[in-house]
Design an enzyme around this catalytic site. Sequence first.
Site, mmCIF file in Angstrom:
data_model
loop_
_atom_site.group_PDB
_atom_site.id
_atom_site.type_symbol
_atom_site.label_atom_id
_atom_site.label_comp_id
_atom_site.label_asym_id
_atom_site.label_seq_id
_atom_site.Cartn_x
_atom_site.Cartn_y
_atom_site.Cartn_z
ATOM 1 N N GLY A 1 0.839 -1.201 0.000
ATOM 2 C CA GLY A 1 0.000 0.000 0.000
ATOM 3 C C GLY A 1 0.867 1.242 0.000
ATOM 4 C CG HIS A 2 3.784 2.189 1.980
ATOM 5 N ND1 HIS A 2 4.072 2.566 3.263
ATOM 6 C CD2 HIS A 2 4.220 0.921 1.867
ATOM 7 C CE1 HIS A 2 4.656 1.577 3.886
ATOM 8 N NE2 HIS A 2 4.754 0.556 3.065
ATOM 9 C CG HIS A 3 -1.444 3.467 -2.519
ATOM 10 N ND1 HIS A 3 -0.850 2.246 -2.758
ATOM 11 C CD2 HIS A 3 -2.773 3.204 -2.475
ATOM 12 C CE1 HIS A 3 -1.768 1.311 -2.853
ATOM 13 N NE2 HIS A 3 -2.949 1.868 -2.687
ATOM 14 C CB ALA A 4 -4.364 8.285 -0.470
ATOM 15 C CG HIS B 1 -5.062 2.228 1.693
ATOM 16 N ND1 HIS B 1 -5.499 3.235 0.884
ATOM 17 C CD2 HIS B 1 -4.855 1.169 0.877
ATOM 18 C CE1 HIS B 1 -5.559 2.820 -0.363
ATOM 19 N NE2 HIS B 1 -5.157 1.569 -0.397
#
Length: 281
Positions: A49-52, A97
């Site tokens: 993840g590590h993104h929106a 997230h």
Amino acid sequence: MTTKPEILLFNPKGDEQGWLVVLENNQAVPFETKRCYFIYGTKEGVVRGHHAHRKLKQLLVCVSGSVDIYCEYANSKETFKLDSPNKGLLLDGLVWHEMLNFSKDAVLLVLADDYYDESDYVRDYKEFVTIQTKFVRYDEVFLEKSWEWLNDRELKDLTNTPDFTKEEQLNWFLNLPRRSDYFVKGVKYCDIPVGVWGLKNITANSAEYFGFIGEVDYWGKGIGRYMVRTAIKEAKDKKLNRLCLHVLKNSLRAVNLYRSVGFEEREDMSSGRLMYMELKL
Ligand code: T46
């Protein structure tokens, strides 16, 4: 529009002999599904993840095993445990997230309301912060908030604010439109007033930067960096060739932030608890 991440509980059909969950558009899935993908075989310790997403709506269902989903939305941070195929996590819009603690047998099924589009991803946390930060007119709301913020002992000390009365504050505010030596902006994060930045003592060549985040819950996100970078841009637009600021010497976070954007200490101008810093533009 972003909404708060939410756990949806499904209604499994069956009995002890086995269960079946139905995921139909606009029923258990609160949107029209255009894409479905799943993640499996994730090695221990891996965080994905590590993104929106800017617009995408997604429903995450851990159909086997378990996984934790860390979510950041406005000023709330929450980790949701997906450990049953009977529940899903609805992510709608700008929610940072990360998926972690995948069990060996975890299969994370995701239903999405749109096709894959890399431009919908915000993969840089700094960008996630800046797109939710707005610099707006310093109006009566900020005037009232500033009264609260600058009368808080810790903030008053950090910003080295002298005592002032409501009347003095109001006079300062009412005079703002007539002052060419002063520029001030209110800072909103996810539409919530969180702070103030500005330039004061503006002359033909120079100005002094000031800024603070009054809402402590929003410290450490990177909003302050965006404020000072925008101030530098504003000073350049005003064709100034020098910016200065005063900061408490023991406020290491702030000192390091200002150093990182190019401010340097002028020891001859620093005195007592206050460090004087300058940036040539
Ligand atoms: C999300 C979380 C929950 C595609 O080509 N098409 C697709 O539909 C998807 C989902 C991904 N990809 C490519 C993009 C990357 O080159 O697959 C690669 C891995 O994707 P990513 O690094 O984004 O994977 P995760 O596990 O970090 O995130 C995924 C989804 O991409 C994302 O939308 O919200 O699961």
